[in-house]
Scaffold this motif. Structure first.
Motif, PDB file in Angstrom:
ATOM      1  N   SER B  57       0.801  -1.218   0.000  1.00 27.51           N
ATOM      2  CA  SER B  57       0.000   0.000   0.000  1.00 27.51           C
ATOM      3  C   SER B  57       0.830   1.263   0.000  1.00 27.51           C
ATOM      4  O   SER B  57       0.369   2.302  -0.434  1.00 27.51           O
ATOM      5  CB  SER B  57      -0.935  -0.001   1.201  1.00 27.51           C
ATOM      6  OG  SER B  57      -0.207   0.233   2.370  1.00 27.51           O
ATOM      7  N   GLN B 163      -1.050   5.425   6.154  1.00 27.47           N
ATOM      8  CA  GLN B 163      -1.899   4.355   5.612  1.00 27.47           C
ATOM      9  C   GLN B 163      -1.141   3.069   5.288  1.00 27.47           C
ATOM     10  O   GLN B 163      -1.375   2.443   4.272  1.00 27.47           O
ATOM     11  CB  GLN B 163      -2.648   4.848   4.351  1.00 27.47           C
ATOM     12  CG  GLN B 163      -3.860   5.675   4.636  1.00 27.47           C
ATOM     13  CD  GLN B 163      -3.557   7.154   4.683  1.00 27.47           C
ATOM     14  OE1 GLN B 163      -2.573   7.591   4.131  1.00 27.47           O
ATOM     15  NE2 GLN B 163      -4.378   7.911   5.373  1.00 27.47           N
ATOM     16  N   GLY B 184     -12.935   4.764   5.726  1.00 27.94           N
ATOM     17  CA  GLY B 184     -12.689   5.690   4.631  1.00 27.94           C
ATOM     18  C   GLY B 184     -11.807   5.097   3.559  1.00 27.94           C
ATOM     19  O   GLY B 184     -11.367   3.947   3.643  1.00 27.94           O
ATOM     20  N   ARG B 185     -11.544   5.919   2.539  1.00 29.10           N
ATOM     21  CA  ARG B 185     -10.762   5.416   1.409  1.00 29.10           C
ATOM     22  C   ARG B 185      -9.660   6.409   1.060  1.00 29.10           C
ATOM     23  O   ARG B 185      -9.701   7.564   1.430  1.00 29.10           O
ATOM     24  CB  ARG B 185     -11.662   5.219   0.197  1.00 29.10           C
ATOM     25  CG  ARG B 185     -12.688   4.130   0.391  1.00 29.10           C
ATOM     26  CD  ARG B 185     -13.509   3.971  -0.874  1.00 29.10           C
ATOM     27  NE  ARG B 185     -12.713   3.420  -1.956  1.00 29.10           N
ATOM     28  CZ  ARG B 185     -12.431   2.122  -2.083  1.00 29.10           C
ATOM     29  NH1 ARG B 185     -12.880   1.263  -1.213  1.00 29.10           N
ATOM     30  NH2 ARG B 185     -11.701   1.684  -3.087  1.00 29.10           N
ATOM     31  N   GLY B 186      -8.692   5.911   0.276  1.00 27.79           N
ATOM     32  CA  GLY B 186      -7.627   6.764  -0.228  1.00 27.79           C
ATOM     33  C   GLY B 186      -6.856   7.409   0.900  1.00 27.79           C
ATOM     34  O   GLY B 186      -6.612   6.785   1.929  1.00 27.79           O
ATOM     35  N   ASP B 187      -6.478   8.662   0.717  1.00 29.87           N
ATOM     36  CA  ASP B 187      -5.719   9.295   1.789  1.00 29.87           C
ATOM     37  C   ASP B 187      -6.642   9.764   2.910  1.00 29.87           C
ATOM     38  O   ASP B 187      -6.197  10.351   3.882  1.00 29.87           O
ATOM     39  CB  ASP B 187      -4.828  10.431   1.259  1.00 29.87           C
ATOM     40  CG  ASP B 187      -5.639  11.547   0.655  1.00 29.87           C
ATOM     41  OD1 ASP B 187      -6.861  11.351   0.488  1.00 29.87           O
ATOM     42  OD2 ASP B 187      -5.053  12.598   0.347  1.00 29.87           O
ATOM     43  N   HIS B 188      -7.930   9.523   2.770  1.00 29.95           N
ATOM     44  CA  HIS B 188      -8.842   9.780   3.883  1.00 29.95           C
ATOM     45  C   HIS B 188      -9.084   8.517   4.688  1.00 29.95           C
ATOM     46  O   HIS B 188      -9.985   8.453   5.505  1.00 29.95           O
ATOM     47  CB  HIS B 188     -10.170  10.343   3.380  1.00 29.95           C
ATOM     48  CG  HIS B 188     -10.043  11.723   2.820  1.00 29.95           C
ATOM     49  ND1 HIS B 188     -11.056  12.631   2.856  1.00 29.95           N
ATOM     50  CD2 HIS B 188      -8.996  12.354   2.231  1.00 29.95           C
ATOM     51  CE1 HIS B 188     -10.653  13.763   2.291  1.00 29.95           C
ATOM     52  NE2 HIS B 188      -9.396  13.611   1.908  1.00 29.95           N
ATOM     53  N   GLN B 189      -8.301   7.495   4.411  1.00 33.68           N
ATOM     54  CA  GLN B 189      -8.461   6.239   5.122  1.00 33.68           C
ATOM     55  C   GLN B 189      -7.800   6.355   6.494  1.00 33.68           C
ATOM     56  O   GLN B 189      -6.658   6.787   6.591  1.00 33.68           O
ATOM     57  CB  GLN B 189      -7.783   5.136   4.322  1.00 33.68           C
ATOM     58  CG  GLN B 189      -8.061   3.765   4.847  1.00 33.68           C
ATOM     59  CD  GLN B 189      -7.362   2.728   3.996  1.00 33.68           C
ATOM     60  OE1 GLN B 189      -6.208   2.904   3.611  1.00 33.68           O
ATOM     61  NE2 GLN B 189      -8.044   1.657   3.700  1.00 33.68           N
TER      62      GLN B 189
END
Lengths: 194, 849
Positions: B57, B163, B184-189
């Motif tokens: 990741s 992440q 959440g997803r992406g850099d908001h994970q």
């Protein structure tokens, strides 16, 4: 050779008898005293005190933001950067708004006996909390009083930051139970003559 | 050049790859990352960790493969034969810098405040590979403004997260708690607990340890220091016999952090809550700092000088005591100290009465040592996990030896094997098991006997009479254990079908020794069937095995050499004391008054001892009864060696001087010996170790050197540290099952053991661990709670014969019905008051308070 030397000795003797050099020196000193234009002596500490320029590196100060919060986040970079290891920082958590973050200094002290006023701490500080101030009257009778702690350094500076310095201010000597101190009147200053 | 240990049963296919022009041969399916590291090239990573599932990741490990346009993540891409990999081209370097710029775009950048500052992997990487300037001018995305606590020991700042999801994976794959997940997803994970609520977790802080940045942080360590101010010592965790290697660190004399290191010791980065947060006992206010003496009979303990304390001991302790003098040493002392202790008792006081620990019968210990093959040398837990079947019995391994449990979970998830667990209580490791047997407390013997009968059934099938007799016997065993025939058949089938079997036998066998014989029988039976059987003890005191190997036992001396005249064990000594025939007792680092089953008996016996010397670091229950109390040193204050349950000898190092006038235990024992015999020695730990090595083949060439070496490949098994085998003649005595003292009006059988957050009474002095526990609890099964109308969290009155205590009820799904569990660690609920000497597992009833 001999004659010349003899004449020289006689001249020297005459000069000594008449205190010629002494008189010459006195003329210069006396000249400074009578003519106000050429006086360079600062009457410290009784009447005057030298206010250094901003770039001067004197006693450390710990600064606050405009609304009074401590800038220091106790990151210890100053103590790490210090070549003489004279700064001790112990952090603590305080979320009451004392500092700009939850991390504030529990202990921030500098041992002036070891400090060489290089200013590395100032350079290392990420929040510009540490500045080397313009305080230079550091003499004391006890080595312990050369260790300055956070509370002392957080006090407002007698010389404000916006003052550019490089002047001689009117001052007076005040005797307190702790010793003597020189109180400068920053509103009445004069340029130093060179 | 294989990266894994060579397994003779596996076919290896080797492939040749080129890395930066250097040709190397590796096993097929090796990751490019491992191959490159093997070839000597460094590839930066955040999310990769040996042992954890690769997820690729963080994209820091991108490498170029010739012929492929896109860069490939090396931590999840296996090598192929003949490929050429480039790890240091300008493209790769710029990809690394770009990745770091992406990570920093929303990173909080509050390094001066962050506790990780100074040992942060992100800082190091940016320093090394980074762009050194960012182009991101927009306002940063923030998860939250203030840090929030996830548990009393974990605090979190998601704004710093990269992440990598190591925390989530370690929680799931190693700890098995599954309380962290990604929202959440992406850099908001954001890796966190559900809805950022307080975790009901094991509080072991492994998420903190694996976190490469300051996202997960220790709450007790919060804003206390910078990592460069800490002075540390490599040591071994003293709270169970797993023997985890850790570093304890102090600032200005106060220990403020314990941490594990990647690839060091058998535990690598993992520790449990006790190890990671239990260091507070070292700086506890309650530590003994001066000797105490009782100047008048029935007077109080008063501070004294060492000279006075020693003078009193010299006056009142007869030098040729013989049978009327005894010594009990705790299993937390270092091996050198234990050796010197038994030498003091045997050679100076001329008494055979020495024992270690405070709970178990000496004959049971001898039998257990024989049944678990301890005299045959160390057995590595990693070797045990190579077996086809691992059978855990008699141990609440998830609570008593958490890190052993992590190893079992981690390895069993990665290979095809059976994990069988037998025990009365449900535990976390159950999810890794493919066969669970829930039996009554103290019924290990019945279960094992039933299995033995079933395995032997084929031999008996020929004769109908024998079969009938067997069935009758089997029914009896099944009833005693509370199991069905199907459970036992499933276990027997699994054992029969395995070529290699590892039995992990826990301390229940020592609490209820009648199971030892069956354990030994099962081991011998399986061996006679041609199976490779390894037995590993699971113990709960850090140096229990070391104590036995040093001969702190009435029946044998160092190296399991039979003692010429066997003395009294702890039970014998207490019986003798109760009969008024004990002149002096020297107890070092043990607390029988709090832990010996049957409190009334032990307290009466100890108060009847004419002269009691106790050496400990706290004023324990036992110390309160003493005539002279000597302040010893904790594990952080001495050099020495501990032998863990596997038989791995590992060293502990001194970090601090003992507090006040306290002294290192070895010096106290030596000084005591010198009072009677000037030549008593050896004089320091190193010399004692030399003497042990000279005299004992078990320890002669044990290597202590490796233990501090970091090995990045995570090859954690250091076989050189295992003790060697010796010839020992140990006997397994037959124990009768003692009947429980109470009748059926008490519906619950009481199981006891260590709490996850505690080790004996020692950790009660750690505030953090006490706060974690939220009060003293009694645990019963869900069905029983429903049946008796009790709910979790209620205050209940637990009453047995002669003692009752109010506790908080906890309910566990999957625990055997009719079993109640109380940990033996609570000062205010001394569980040993339920026990009666000579009786079996006590029964209790639970009612609403």
């Amino acid at each position: 050779m001999n004659e010349g030397k003899g004449r020289f000795d006689i001249m020297e003797l005459i000069k000594k008898v008449l205190f010629t050099d002494f008189v010459k020196g006195l003329v210069i000193t006396f000249g400074y005293n009578v003519s106000m234009d050429s006086v360079i002596t600062v009457k410290y500490p009784d009447e005057e005190k030298w206010i250094p320029y901003r770039r001067f590196r004197g006693l450390h100060t710990l600064n606050r933001t405009a609304d009074g919060r401590e800038l220091c986040v106790a990151c210890e970079l100053c103590s790490k950067a210090c070549p003489t290891r004279c700064i001790t920082v112990i952090p603590m958590e305080d979320n009451t708004g004392r500092g700009i973050s939850d991390r504030v200094a529990k202990v921030w002290k500098v041992d002036l006996v070891r400090c060489l006023f290089c200013g590395y701490c100032e350079d290392a500080c990420p929040t510009r909390a540490v500045r080397l101030g313009r305080e230079y009257e550091l003499a004391c009778f006890d080595r312990n009083c050369a260790v300055k702690n956070r509370e002392e350094l957080l006090r407002p500076q007698p010389v404000p930051e916006e003052m550019s310095g490089g002047v001689v201010a009117k001052a007076r000597l005040r005797t307190t139970p702790d010793g003597i101190e020189v109180v400068a009147d920053l509103s009445e200053t004069r340029k130093r003559r060179v | 050049m294989g990266l894994q240990p060579i397994n003779p049963y596996k076919r290896y296919i080797m492939v040749t790859v080129k890395i930066n022009g250097k040709e190397i041969t590796v096993e097929d399916n090796t990751l490019i990352l491992d191959a490159a590291r093997d070839a000597g090239y460094e590839i930066p990573t955040f999310c990769y960790q040996a042992d954890l599932m690769g997820i690729g990741s963080c994209r820091m490990c991108l490498v170029e493969i010739e012929g492929q346009k896109k860069l490939q993540p090396s931590c999840v891409t296996p090598v192929l034969h003949g490929i050429s990999i480039l790890t240091e081209t300008p493209t790769v370097m710029s990809a690394r810098a770009s990745m770091l710029e992406f990570l920093l775009a929303n990173h909080a950048m509050d390094c001066p405040v962050c506790d990780k500052g100074g040992e942060c992997e992100l800082q190091d990487m940016v320093y090394k590979y980074g762009p050194h300037k960012g182009r991101h001018a927009e306002p940063k995305f923030k998860f939250h403004e203030k840090d929030y606590a996830l548990s009393p020991v974990i605090i979190k700042n998601s704004n710093r997260c990269v992440q990598c999801m190591k925390c989530v994976r370690v929680c799931r794959e190693v700890v098995g708690r599954n309380v962290l997940g990604a929202l959440g997803r992406g850099d908001h994970q954001e890796p966190t607990s559900f809805f950022r609520s307080f975790l009901d977790c094991d509080a072991d802080g492994n998420c903190i340890e694996v976190c490469p940045v300051g996202c997960f942080m220790r709450l007790p360590y919060r804003y206390k220091t910078r990592p460069w101010d800490l002075k540390g010592a490599d040591t071994i965790c003293p709270y169970c016999a797993t023997g985890c290697r850790m570093v304890i660190e102090h600032r200005d004399g106060e220990v403020i952090r314990a941490r594990a290191q990647l690839g060091v010791g058998m535990n690598s980065e993992t520790l449990c809550a006790r190890g990671r947060f239990g260091y507070e006992i070292i700086n506890s206010e309650a530590r003994l700092t001066t000797p105490l003496v009782r100047r008048q009979r029935h007077g109080t303990l008063e501070p004294a000088t060492w000279e006075e304390a020693f003078r009193i001991i010299k006056e009142r302790m007869p030098s040729l005591g013989g049978n009327t003098v005894g010594g009990i040493a705790g299993a937390r002392l270092a091996t050198e100290e234990l050796y010197l202790f038994q030498k003091l008792m045997r050679e100076v006081f001329k008494t055979p009465n020495v024992d270690s620990g405070s709970r178990w019968d000496a004959a049971a210990v001898e039998g257990f040592i024989a049944a678990t093959d301890m005299a045959e040398g160390g057995v590595s837990v990693f070797d045990c996990m190579e077996a086809d079947t691992v059978f855990v019995i008699g141990s609440q391994v998830s609570e008593e030896n958490p890190v052993t449990e992590y190893i079992i979970r981690r390895i069993s998830a990665g290979r095809r094997m059976n994990v069988i667990i037998a025990g009365p209580r449900a535990m976390k490791l159950d999810s890794s098991a493919n066969l669970l047997l829930r039996h009554y407390p103290a019924a290990e013997a019945a279960l094992l006997s039933a299995v033995i009968l079933d395995i032997n059934a084929a031999k008996l099938a020929a004769s109908a009479d024998l079969t009938a007799a067997k069935d009758a016997k089997l029914d009896g065993h099944l009833k005693a254990a509370g199991l069905t025939i199907d459970d036992v058949r499933a276990l027997a089938t699994k054992l029969r079908n395995s070529e290699s079997i590892a039995i992990m036998a826990g301390t229940e066998f020592l609490r209820y020794p009648h199971g030892i014989e069956s354990l030994n029988l099962l081991k011998e039976l399986l061996r006679s069937l041609g199976k490779k059987v390894r037995v590993m003890p699971l113990l709960d005191r850090s140096n229990q095995r070391g104590a036995w190997e040093m001969g702190v036992h009435p029946a044998f001396g160092p190296g399991y050499v039979k003692a010429p005249a066997p003395g009294l064990g702890i039970s014998g000594m207490l019986d003798a004391a109760a009969d008024n025939s004990m002149d002096a007792l020297y107890i070092a680092g043990a607390d029988p008054a709090a832990l010996y089953p049957d409190e009334a008996h032990v307290k009466e016996a100890l108060s009847k001892v004419r002269f009691l010397v106790v050496q400990d670091i706290f004023l324990t229950e036992t110390a309160r009864l003493a005539d002279v109390v000597l302040p010893g040193a904790s594990f952080a204050e001495k050099d020495g060696m501990l032998t863990n349950q596997e038989g791995r000898a590992q060293i502990i190092r001194k970090l601090l001087p003992p507090p006040g006038k306290a002294k290192v235990d070895l010096d106290i024992i030596r000084a005591l010996g010198e009072m009677y015999d000037r030549s008593f020695g050896p004089k320091n730990a190193a010399l004692v170790l030399d003497e042990i090595r000279r005299a004992q083949p078990m320890y002669a060439d044990v290597s202590l050197a490796f233990n501090n070496k970091r090995n990045v490949d995570n090859k954690l098994d250091n076989k050189a540290a295992l003790v060697k085998g010796t010839k020992a003649a140990l006997t397994i005595r037959k124990f009768e099952q003692a009947a429980s003292g109470q009748d059926a009006q008490y519906p619950f059988m009481l199981a006891t053991g260590n709490h996850l957050f505690h080790s004996g009474r020692l950790t009660n002095y750690s505030k953090t661990l006490n706060d974690l526990m939220k009060g003293m609890t009694v645990e019963i099964s869900e069905e029983d709670a429903l049946a008796s109308g009790l709910a979790a969290g209620e205050r209940v009155l637990v009453s047995g014969a002669g003692f009752s205590v109010t506790l908080m009820l906890t309910v566990k799904k999957g625990t055997k019905r009719g079993v109640a569990f109380i940990a033996e660690n609570f000062d205010a609920a001394p569980v040993n008051r339920f026990f009666r000497k000579g009786k079996g597992a006590p029964r209790v009833k639970i009612t609403k308070a």
